[in-house]
Design a protein around this motif. Structure first.
Motif, PDB file in Angstrom:
ATOM      1  N   UNK A 122       5.644   6.782   2.028  1.00 24.56           N
ATOM      2  CA  UNK A 122       5.932   5.481   2.609  1.00 24.56           C
ATOM      3  C   UNK A 122       5.228   4.395   1.809  1.00 24.56           C
ATOM      4  N   UNK A 123       5.745   3.178   1.936  1.00 32.12           N
ATOM      5  CA  UNK A 123       5.073   1.985   1.445  1.00 32.12           C
ATOM      6  C   UNK A 123       4.904   1.023   2.611  1.00 32.12           C
ATOM      7  N   UNK A 156       0.855  -1.185   0.000  1.00 30.35           N
ATOM      8  CA  UNK A 156       0.000   0.000   0.000  1.00 30.35           C
ATOM      9  C   UNK A 156       0.891   1.235   0.000  1.00 30.35           C
ATOM     10  N   UNK A 157       0.592   2.155  -0.890  1.00 35.35           N
ATOM     11  CA  UNK A 157       1.335   3.410  -0.965  1.00 35.35           C
ATOM     12  C   UNK A 157       0.687   4.442  -0.055  1.00 35.35           C
ATOM     13  N   UNK A 215     -12.189   3.816  -1.428  1.00 38.57           N
ATOM     14  CA  UNK A 215     -11.474   3.886  -2.701  1.00 38.57           C
ATOM     15  C   UNK A 215      -9.991   4.147  -2.461  1.00 38.57           C
ATOM     16  N   UNK A 216      -9.162   3.309  -3.071  1.00 34.92           N
ATOM     17  CA  UNK A 216      -7.721   3.450  -2.909  1.00 34.92           C
ATOM     18  C   UNK A 216      -7.150   2.657  -1.758  1.00 34.92           C
ATOM     19  N   UNK A 217      -8.010   1.976  -0.986  1.00 32.25           N
ATOM     20  CA  UNK A 217      -7.564   1.151   0.129  1.00 32.25           C
ATOM     21  C   UNK A 217      -7.985  -0.291  -0.127  1.00 32.25           C
ATOM     22  N   UNK A 218      -7.348  -1.237   0.581  1.00 34.71           N
ATOM     23  CA  UNK A 218      -7.499  -2.636   0.186  1.00 34.71           C
ATOM     24  C   UNK A 218      -8.139  -3.530   1.239  1.00 34.71           C
TER      25      UNK A 218
END
Length: 573
Positions: free
Chosen positions: A42-43, A36-37, A146-149
């Protein structure tokens, strides 16, 4: 059956790694991962534990392993609503005319244990919800933001539909089993009940966003020796929650206040952790503010400050520190941070008298010791230059410690220049039985991430008698930066659960006050480009101060939160 990213992120079979560089640069990278960015800064990478190369090295890569954060609450008692703490802060006064500042048009985001969205203090007069969204990181049945997993997001429409149902949790199955997040949200943004006589929060017309954090993975709980059942949350989940909160801000139009009532003693206590660095980046954005609790560790005897230059006999280059460990303690971490340019080593003696000699670990490394007559295991890991802070770190993990006095001898290698070092034990809630320094310092006990740059950090006081709360964390930071910024009420604060105490309540009151100011500044266009640093300085100028104290000081910062004083200062400009 293949495991998708959503399952990997919650699975205990996957290690969580925080990186400030692209994971593809790792020599031992594997295809069995997800990432995840976080704002390109950070990653977070999730590696399969079974095939991760050099797993032991990961555990002692201090910057990469997520730290665990606990709730900053002390206790609660029964009691009805009392606006005394809001009055002492000048909050109720500016809710009234002519300013009429109630947080209208501002978003307050509570990142914590969730929220009881059915409670009337989170509804409008017509019964509809004031909650814009809930991201429940623990529920996997719905769609994530949206944009999260992972997790499930519930928007206002679904929450209103749930409130109209006879079984609301069958529609929106997000609960706050702990109640801590609900309490903070009620203090920061609770609605007026019975015209404010039954209840009112600091910003009763603000919109609310909630992130319910998932509990930490079991492998991290085991590694950090945190007892079962104790709420503990991962650094990377909090960072993603902050990123989610930031999506609700509309620069120069709809400001967002992020409230964190969490804290930890892990870290260098100068704001270098990934979470602290990320919060600092968020706080400098326009129309954003970040408020962080200062913790309840001031009276816990979990901090020791040493200086080898202060020894009574010239030429001595070591000092003994003793830790009392009570029966029933299943283990603890101890961190030593040494100041540049000195180099430190540490040796250990158990209560039974078995020694661990001083060992030079090189640039970085770790070694584990067992004993003949005691079942304790001690791992010592170290960095000559810890990457984020640039200073020396020695980590000691003591598993199944023998009850009694553990002795740690800190020695300087070669000539002493600065000689200063600090040692911390975990926060009180992360230990199964007490462990504490026999000679401790109450200062430099603000918990991380309240030492981040640019954010608003608060200590805690008792508004009934204007006394400093004995358990409140105190400043300054390890490198001397001014923290806290000021103190806010946090003793016997009225919440929807009764009267509660702790630094998280002081943060919630402050977050509501910041929302009031942002309504005036951004929504009402008096200063639409404002951000955390500016708000902090406005609040500092208006803080209440006692004539017999020097400011800033390590307990009170620049004084006591006083919103009337803040606007009086603006009148004089």
């Amino acid at each position: 059956m293949p495991v998708n990213c959503r399952e990997k992120i919650l699975s205990n079979d996957y290690y969580d790694v925080i990186m400030d560089f692209p994971y593809q640069l790792l020599e031992d990278s594997t295809e069995d991962l997800c990432y995840a960015d976080i704002d390109g800064i950070f990653n977070v990478v999730y590696f399969n534990r079974a095939i991760l190369v050099n797993a032991q090295e990961y555990f002692f890569s201090y910057r990469s392993i997520p730290k665990l954060y606990g709730l900053m609450q002390e206790g609660s008692v029964a009691g009805g609503f009392d606006p005394g703490n809001l009055i002492a802060s000048g909050i109720t006064q500016i809710q009234r005319q002519p300013l009429s500042l109630s947080g209208r048009g501002v978003v307050i985001c509570i990142i914590d244990t969730g929220i009881d969205y059915t409670n009337p203090v989170f509804r409008r007069e017509d019964g509809s919800s004031r909650i814009l969204a809930i991201w429940d990181q623990t529920v996997q049945t719905g769609e994530p933001p949206q944009g999260f997993q992972y997790g499930t997001e519930y928007k206002t429409e679904e929450i209103d539909r749930a409130l109209q149902s006879d079984e609301p949790f069958s529609v929106v199955p997000s609960r706050d089993e702990n109640g801590h997040g609900t309490a903070l949200a009620s203090v920061a943004a609770g609605s007026r009940i019975n015209g404010g006589l039954g209840f009112v929060g600091a910003a009763p017309d603000a919109d609310i966003v909630v992130v319910k954090l998932k509990e930490c993975k079991q492998y991290l709980r085991d590694f950090y020796l945190v007892p079962r059942g104790v709420p503990a949350y991962q650094e990377n989940d909090i960072m993603l929650a902050v990123q989610y909160a930031d999506t609700f801000a509309e620069p120069f139009a709809r400001p967002t206040v992020i409230c964190l009532g969490l804290g930890t003693n892990y870290g260098d206590h100068s704001g270098s952790s990934p979470l602290a660095r990320y919060l600092s980046n968020i706080a400098v954005k326009r129309s954003r503010a970040v408020v962080v609790a200062g913790g309840n560790e001031g009276n816990a005897a979990h901090h020791y400050q040493g200086n080898l230059n202060n020894r009574g006999n010239a030429g001595e280059n070591s000092r003994v520190t003793e830790v009392r460990v009570e029966s029933g303690n299943n283990g603890f971490f101890l961190e030593l941070w040494g100041s540049l340019p000195d180099i430190f080593t540490i040796s250990v003696r158990t209560p039974g008298g078995e020694p661990i000699p001083s060992v030079r670990l090189g640039i970085r490394g770790s070694i584990t010791y067992s004993f003949v007559y005691e079942r304790s295991r001690v791992t010592i890991a170290g960095y000559l230059v810890e990457p984020a802070s640039g200073e020396e770190l020695i980590w000691i993990r003591v598993q199944d410690p023998t009850p009694g006095i553990w002795t740690f001898r800190v020695e300087a290698v070669g000539e002493i220049h600065n000689g200063e070092y600090h040692m911390w034990l975990p926060i009180t809630g992360f230990m199964s039985a007490p462990a504490y320094f026999l000679e401790s310092s109450p200062y430099v006990t603000l918990t991380e991430p309240s030492l981040a740059g640019n954010i608003i950090s608060v200590s805690t006081y008792n508004a009934e008698n204007n006394s400093f709360y004995i358990n409140s964390g105190r400043g300054f930071s390890r490198n001397g930066a001014i923290h806290p910024d000021f103190a806010a009420p946090g003793v016997n604060v009225s919440t929807v659960r009764g009267r509660e105490t702790g630094s998280s309540l002081a943060a919630a009151i402050t977050a509501g006050a910041v929302a009031q100011f942002m309504q005036w500044a951004v929504v009402e266009r008096n200063n639409p480009v404002v951000e955390s640093q500016e708000i902090k300085n406005y609040f500092i100028r208006g803080a209440a101060r006692s004539f017999d104290m020097t400011y800033p000081n390590r307990e009170w910062g620049y004084g006591r939160l006083n919103m009337v004083g803040t606007f009086d200062a603006l009148v004089g400009v």
